[in-house]
Design a protein around this motif. Sequence first.
Motif, PDB file in Angstrom:
ATOM      1  N   PHE A   1      34.753 -37.551  35.348  1.00 15.13           N
ATOM      2  CA  PHE A   1      33.894 -36.831  36.277  1.00 15.13           C
ATOM      3  C   PHE A   1      33.426 -35.514  35.651  1.00 15.13           C
ATOM      4  CE2 PHE A   1      32.948 -34.023  39.835  1.00 15.13           C
ATOM      5  CZ  PHE A   1      32.210 -34.836  40.676  1.00 15.13           C
TER       6      PHE A   1
ATOM      7  N   ILE B   1      39.434 -34.766  43.338  1.00 14.41           N
ATOM      8  CA  ILE B   1      38.581 -35.498  42.394  1.00 14.41           C
ATOM      9  C   ILE B   1      39.478 -36.146  41.348  1.00 14.41           C
ATOM     10  CG2 ILE B   1      36.706 -35.321  40.720  1.00 14.41           C
ATOM     11  CD1 ILE B   1      35.821 -32.758  42.196  1.00 14.41           C
TER      12      ILE B   1
ATOM     13  N   GLY C   1      28.646 -39.167  38.764  1.00 14.04           N
ATOM     14  CA  GLY C   1      29.186 -37.888  39.205  1.00 14.04           C
ATOM     15  C   GLY C   1      28.300 -37.218  40.236  1.00 14.04           C
TER      16      GLY C   1
ATOM     17  N   TYR D   1      33.508 -43.214  42.989  1.00 20.01           N
ATOM     18  CA  TYR D   1      32.812 -42.921  41.738  1.00 20.01           C
ATOM     19  C   TYR D   1      32.667 -44.240  41.004  1.00 20.01           C
ATOM     20  CZ  TYR D   1      32.600 -40.677  37.014  1.00 20.01           C
ATOM     21  OH  TYR D   1      32.282 -40.261  35.733  1.00 20.01           O
TER      22      TYR D   1
END
Length: 323
Positions: A16, A11, A302, A82
């Motif tokens: 996030f 990630i 997210g 994202y």
Amino acid sequence: MKRWILLKILITPRSFASISKEPIEILKSKGFELLINDTGENYSETQMMRLIKDVDGVIIGTDPLNENVLKEANKLKVISKYGVGTDNIDLDYAKNNNITVTNTPSANSRSVAELVITYIFAHSRRIIEADKKTKEKYQGKIVGNTVNGRTIGILGLGKIGKSVARMAKGLNMNVLACDINEDDQFADRYNVKYVDFVNLIKESDFISCHLPLNSKTENMISSKEFNMMKTDAILINTARSGVINENDLIEALINDKIRGAALDVFNEKLIDIINDNPKINNKIILSPHMGAHTDEAVDKMGVQSAENLIDFFENKTLNSQVV
């Protein structure tokens, strides 16, 4: 409930799960091993080449996923963007190597559109200039314009562009649009007029860019287009900096070919150029790529990017598959 104890997920976005922990909790509930970027910075290409080696999935922000990086991804099966823009991802490599790519087009459209409308009012009412002068104890009047009856041209009538159109119609603006895929049903409902690129450039008081960056859109707006624009036109870009030739933009502002610009995306060297040209300082508004970053949008991006990744591993239909 299906669990994937051995699957590793990288990630990279710094924001996030910064608003709520729901995106992290969603992923942890599936038993993923999570590698979370806690550096406070984007990863470099070299860092990505190292980190990507043994991950099964990645939730990516604006960090590089070019061919050099993806070649190191021996186990990668899915890339969950994202956000919306995928110009930092080598989509051809992903497609040719059976790596699925998804994004979150509905998560931040309203937030970006609201920033566009903010820019319109800021320029129309000369907010930046007014703020500066008032703090210098200026007591004269600063005369602006209303947006009622003005024309906005939207380049790219996707989810964000449509959100801008709906808001603009609520302000009684005329809306023109240019897109390779025309949504006649939407246009009829909101009284949006599709026109070609040249007519949009010539007829609009405000031009708002919502295009992906690719070989067809790079430098799409340059000196030729600035020469066609109204002299009181305002150019807005919340998409990708490469869509506009920034050197030509500076020249257009210096020579009063257009009235102003508002950019949420730009090359850093542009700041120095503006600071070296006091004449255009009040003509251009800059913001640090914050269009998608409201609390609500960050949380939605997210959650949706986490759900997209899970849907892939559960073999569910992907609602926002890019590749």
